[in-house]
Design a protein around this motif. Structure first.
Motif, PDB file in Angstrom:
ATOM      1  N   GLU A  44       0.829  -1.207   0.000  1.00  0.00           N
ATOM      2  CA  GLU A  44       0.000   0.000   0.000  1.00  0.00           C
ATOM      3  C   GLU A  44       0.867   1.262   0.000  1.00  0.00           C
ATOM      4  O   GLU A  44       0.592   2.227  -0.725  1.00  0.00           O
ATOM      5  CB  GLU A  44      -0.911  -0.006   1.234  1.00  0.00           C
ATOM      6  CG  GLU A  44      -2.053  -1.011   1.135  1.00  0.00           C
ATOM      7  CD  GLU A  44      -2.890  -1.021   2.398  1.00  0.00           C
ATOM      8  OE1 GLU A  44      -2.492  -0.320   3.353  1.00  0.00           O
ATOM      9  OE2 GLU A  44      -3.912  -1.709   2.416  1.00  0.00           O
ATOM     10  N   GLN A  45       1.940   1.269   0.811  1.00  0.00           N
ATOM     11  CA  GLN A  45       2.812   2.430   0.858  1.00  0.00           C
ATOM     12  C   GLN A  45       3.468   2.677  -0.505  1.00  0.00           C
ATOM     13  O   GLN A  45       3.575   3.815  -0.965  1.00  0.00           O
ATOM     14  CB  GLN A  45       3.883   2.229   1.932  1.00  0.00           C
ATOM     15  CG  GLN A  45       4.790   3.431   2.148  1.00  0.00           C
ATOM     16  CD  GLN A  45       4.040   4.641   2.688  1.00  0.00           C
ATOM     17  OE1 GLN A  45       3.073   4.486   3.430  1.00  0.00           O
ATOM     18  NE2 GLN A  45       4.470   5.834   2.291  1.00  0.00           N
ATOM     19  N   ALA A  46       3.911   1.570  -1.173  1.00  0.00           N
ATOM     20  CA  ALA A  46       4.537   1.708  -2.494  1.00  0.00           C
ATOM     21  C   ALA A  46       3.556   2.274  -3.508  1.00  0.00           C
ATOM     22  O   ALA A  46       3.889   3.174  -4.302  1.00  0.00           O
ATOM     23  CB  ALA A  46       5.073   0.353  -2.955  1.00  0.00           C
ATOM     24  N   VAL A  47       2.299   1.757  -3.500  1.00  0.00           N
ATOM     25  CA  VAL A  47       1.310   2.244  -4.457  1.00  0.00           C
ATOM     26  C   VAL A  47       0.983   3.713  -4.185  1.00  0.00           C
ATOM     27  O   VAL A  47       0.837   4.530  -5.114  1.00  0.00           O
ATOM     28  CB  VAL A  47       0.049   1.362  -4.390  1.00  0.00           C
ATOM     29  CG1 VAL A  47      -1.068   1.953  -5.261  1.00  0.00           C
ATOM     30  CG2 VAL A  47       0.369  -0.054  -4.854  1.00  0.00           C
ATOM     31  N   LEU A  48       0.861   4.096  -2.913  1.00  0.00           N
ATOM     32  CA  LEU A  48       0.567   5.485  -2.581  1.00  0.00           C
ATOM     33  C   LEU A  48       1.679   6.419  -3.049  1.00  0.00           C
ATOM     34  O   LEU A  48       1.418   7.529  -3.543  1.00  0.00           O
ATOM     35  CB  LEU A  48       0.363   5.630  -1.068  1.00  0.00           C
ATOM     36  CG  LEU A  48      -0.989   5.144  -0.532  1.00  0.00           C
ATOM     37  CD1 LEU A  48      -1.024   5.261   0.974  1.00  0.00           C
ATOM     38  CD2 LEU A  48      -2.132   5.946  -1.154  1.00  0.00           C
ATOM     39  N   GLU A  49       2.939   6.009  -2.896  1.00  0.00           N
ATOM     40  CA  GLU A  49       4.050   6.839  -3.360  1.00  0.00           C
ATOM     41  C   GLU A  49       3.982   7.043  -4.863  1.00  0.00           C
ATOM     42  O   GLU A  49       4.187   8.163  -5.375  1.00  0.00           O
ATOM     43  CB  GLU A  49       5.384   6.190  -2.972  1.00  0.00           C
ATOM     44  CG  GLU A  49       5.643   6.088  -1.487  1.00  0.00           C
ATOM     45  CD  GLU A  49       5.902   7.452  -0.842  1.00  0.00           C
ATOM     46  OE1 GLU A  49       6.039   8.455  -1.575  1.00  0.00           O
ATOM     47  OE2 GLU A  49       5.944   7.508   0.396  1.00  0.00           O
ATOM     48  N   ILE A  50       3.668   5.997  -5.610  1.00  0.00           N
ATOM     49  CA  ILE A  50       3.616   6.092  -7.078  1.00  0.00           C
ATOM     50  C   ILE A  50       2.429   6.952  -7.501  1.00  0.00           C
ATOM     51  O   ILE A  50       2.532   7.815  -8.396  1.00  0.00           O
ATOM     52  CB  ILE A  50       3.535   4.688  -7.701  1.00  0.00           C
ATOM     53  CG1 ILE A  50       4.808   3.889  -7.358  1.00  0.00           C
ATOM     54  CG2 ILE A  50       3.362   4.766  -9.208  1.00  0.00           C
ATOM     55  CD1 ILE A  50       4.736   2.434  -7.743  1.00  0.00           C
ATOM     56  N   VAL A  51       1.244   6.735  -6.862  1.00  0.00           N
ATOM     57  CA  VAL A  51       0.063   7.528  -7.202  1.00  0.00           C
ATOM     58  C   VAL A  51       0.298   9.001  -6.861  1.00  0.00           C
ATOM     59  O   VAL A  51      -0.099   9.913  -7.617  1.00  0.00           O
ATOM     60  CB  VAL A  51      -1.168   6.976  -6.468  1.00  0.00           C
ATOM     61  CG1 VAL A  51      -2.356   7.933  -6.627  1.00  0.00           C
ATOM     62  CG2 VAL A  51      -1.536   5.604  -7.009  1.00  0.00           C
ATOM     63  N   SER A  52       0.958   9.260  -5.736  1.00  0.00           N
ATOM     64  CA  SER A  52       1.249  10.647  -5.361  1.00  0.00           C
ATOM     65  C   SER A  52       2.115  11.320  -6.405  1.00  0.00           C
ATOM     66  O   SER A  52       1.864  12.473  -6.802  1.00  0.00           O
ATOM     67  CB  SER A  52       1.930  10.665  -3.993  1.00  0.00           C
ATOM     68  OG  SER A  52       2.299  11.991  -3.636  1.00  0.00           O
ATOM     69  N   ASN A  53       3.156  10.635  -6.909  1.00  0.00           N
ATOM     70  CA  ASN A  53       3.998  11.205  -7.973  1.00  0.00           C
ATOM     71  C   ASN A  53       3.185  11.453  -9.238  1.00  0.00           C
ATOM     72  O   ASN A  53       3.377  12.464  -9.933  1.00  0.00           O
ATOM     73  CB  ASN A  53       5.165  10.277  -8.268  1.00  0.00           C
ATOM     74  CG  ASN A  53       6.260  10.391  -7.230  1.00  0.00           C
ATOM     75  OD1 ASN A  53       6.194  11.223  -6.336  1.00  0.00           O
ATOM     76  ND2 ASN A  53       7.270   9.546  -7.338  1.00  0.00           N
ATOM     77  N   ALA A  54       2.274  10.494  -9.561  1.00  0.00           N
ATOM     78  CA  ALA A  54       1.464  10.668 -10.767  1.00  0.00           C
ATOM     79  C   ALA A  54       0.548  11.874 -10.644  1.00  0.00           C
ATOM     80  O   ALA A  54       0.367  12.653 -11.606  1.00  0.00           O
ATOM     81  CB  ALA A  54       0.659   9.395 -11.027  1.00  0.00           C
ATOM     82  N   LEU A  55      -0.063  12.078  -9.482  1.00  0.00           N
ATOM     83  CA  LEU A  55      -0.945  13.225  -9.303  1.00  0.00           C
ATOM     84  C   LEU A  55      -0.162  14.532  -9.347  1.00  0.00           C
ATOM     85  O   LEU A  55      -0.634  15.543  -9.893  1.00  0.00           O
ATOM     86  CB  LEU A  55      -1.695  13.100  -7.972  1.00  0.00           C
ATOM     87  CG  LEU A  55      -2.698  11.941  -7.889  1.00  0.00           C
ATOM     88  CD1 LEU A  55      -3.312  11.867  -6.498  1.00  0.00           C
ATOM     89  CD2 LEU A  55      -3.792  12.098  -8.938  1.00  0.00           C
TER      90      LEU A  55
END
Length: 526
Positions: free
Chosen positions: A399-410
């Motif tokens: 979950e932490q990894a996905v959140l980091e990637i989604v945050s960069n995408a946003l």
């Protein structure tokens, strides 16, 4: 004699009995063929005489047909039937052996009498005395000459059978007896040659090889001073001399190795001291690099905080003071996030792998970035099939990894865009099952020159970035046995792929492992 010649000699001695047996088989085959040819000639003579017998009986039938008056043309067949008898009789006589010629004379005598009687019967019939002709034919032909011919036939066939069987049996018996003697002789010769070959091999090959093997075992045990004698003049002797030379070189090499080991131990001690110094220097360099990154990341926000605090201190009641206080709070939050990222990267996180559904994990994360989607006017597209297999991961780390990637995408789409989260089954390089989770944005993308460095710690292209988000995501994914890949082109957006290992198949009767509850995840509770 060389080793090769000894082997050739032994091979020839082993092949010799086979050659002798083969030669005897060829000779026996030739004799049997000649015996069969002789038997065939005897059968041919018998078949030829069968034609003689048939022709002689046929000429008698012609006379009876003429006497009966039913066949007027029978008178013309008399001469033809006699020519047929003479043809087959001459042919049969030419095939007989000298001791069988009296049989041909007996048959010719009976044929001559049949011809005389037949002529007499035909003359009486031509003179109109058919009754007398019939009586003469019945008395001479049927009652005397034909029974005599039958008796002669029995004798001829009996002698032909006796000769054929006796001759064939004699030939076969002679062939078998000769073959038995020759095979016995070959057996004795092969036994003697085998004993001689065995003795020669044992003396010329086995004993030197055994001595060399014993010497090799002693030398292999570490006794390099063991003497090696090479007496034979063949290849085995050459091998023994070569082995002795090798042993001498090994003795010299052992002395050199002892000296080199002493020098190597001294060098190793020196290298260990140097390595300890290098490790210490690397640690200091890493600390310096991290300190520089932290200082760079904190100096500008702290300067901004100090300036804002001074303005608030001078004009605490002004309207701008409240805005400055809000700015101070935001800066403190950003500093807190930087410190949290730094601690997350520096401190090893606990790892607890369990069976997890990728679709449920993504659905559980949607509330964490729903507000950011609305603020940036970003459209979210989910492509998560219902039949996705489960994966074996630590849910909190993933979950932490996905959140980091989604945050960069946003962050890459401040003016809006499209965020796509898709998943599909895909086998790993080793054929193991797994799932690929792809997160794609429609932002400006990453330059090709920068792309290889985006996952390195403290590397960032944003002024307010920490440079640890993708580094933390990559470490968590790899810690879960997966891999992270980034593909991007300037102006076309970025696509991040996470390959995650599949969960092992549950045993029959065993309930599937439950996924982590939502309350256990700090990301979801946020």
């Amino acid at each position: 004699m060389t080793f090769q010649r000894k082997l050739l000699l032994g091979f020839l001695l082993m092949v010799l009995p086979v050659l002798l047996v083969g030669a005897e088989a060829i000779r026996s085959n030739a004799l049997e063929r000649r015996a069969l040819e002789a038997l065939g000639r005897s059968l041919t003579r018998t078949r030829t005489y069968a034609e003689v017998e048939t022709a002689m009986f046929n000429q008698s039938e012609v006379v009876w047909r003429y006497l009966s008056g039913l066949d007027p043309t029978a008178r013309n067949e008399v001469r033809m039937s006699r020519e047929v008898v003479d043809y087959w009789l001459d042919r049969w006589t030419s095939e007989l052996r000298p001791d069988e010629r009296e049989l041909a004379d007996g048959v010719r005598t009976i044929q001559s009498q049949i011809v005389q009687v037949s002529d007499s019967v035909i003359k009486l019939a031509d003179a109109g005395q058919r009754e007398a002709a019939y009586v003469l034919a019945r008395r001479e032909l049927k009652a005397r000459l034909l029974p005599a011919l039958t008796e002669m036939n029995h004798e001829i066939y009996r002698r032909a059978r006796e000769y054929s069987v006796r001759f064939a049996f004699g030939n076969v018996e002679q062939i078998v007896e000769t073959e038995r003697r020759i095979l016995l002789a070959i057996l004795l010769v092969a036994a003697a040659a085998g004993l001689l070959t065995s003795f020669a091999i044992s003396r010329g090959l086995a004993r030197p090889i055994s001595q060399l093997r014993e010497a090799m075992a002693v030398v292999g045990g570490g006794n390099l001073d063991h003497p090696i004698e090479a007496r034979s003049r063949d290849e085995i002797g050459d091998l023994a001399r070569a082995f002795a030379g090798m042993t001498e070189k090994l003795r010299q090499s052992r002395a050199d190795m002892v000296r080199l080991n002493t020098e190597l131990e001294a060098k190793i001690s020196q290298l260990e001291r140097t390595q300890a110094q290098l490790v210490q220097s690397e640690k200091l360099a890493s600390i310096g690099e991290m300190a520089a990154a932290v200082a760079h990341g904190l100096r500008n926000p702290l300067a901004s905080l100090r300036a804002s605090a001074q303005l608030v201190q001078r004009h605490p009641e002004s309207a701008a003071a409240r805005e400055l206080l809000a700015s101070i709070v935001d800066e403190v939050d950003r500093l807190d996030r930087r410190v949290s990222h730094l601690l997350s990267f520096a401190r090893p996180a606990p790892f607890h792998a369990m069976r997890e559904s990728v679709a449920q994990l993504v659905e559980g994360l949607r509330p964490a970035f729903a507000q950011a989607l609305r603020e940036r006017r970003v459209e979210l597209a989910l492509e998560l099939p219902d039949d996705l297999p489960d994966v074996q991961v630590d849910p909190m780390q993933l979950e932490q990894a996905v959140l980091e990637i989604v945050s960069n995408a946003l962050d890459a789409m401040p003016e809006g865009g499209r965020l796509t989260i898709a998943a599909r089954p895909e086998a790993g390089p080793d054929g193991a099952g797994g799932v690929v989770l792809e997160i794609a944005d429609t932002g400006p993308g990453i330059a090709e020159s920068v792309l290889p460095s985006v996952c390195e710690p403290f590397f960032t292209t944003r002024p307010d970035g920490t440079g640890l988000g993708l580094a933390i995501a990559k470490r968590y994914v790899e810690q879960n046995g997966g891999r992270l890949e980034i593909a991007s082109r300037a102006g076309e957006g970025t696509r991040v792929g996470l390959w995650l290992p599949g969960a092992p198949a549950a045993e029959p009767g065993t309930p599937a492992a439950e996924t982590a509850p939502a309350s256990a995840s700090p990301a979801r509770s946020a």
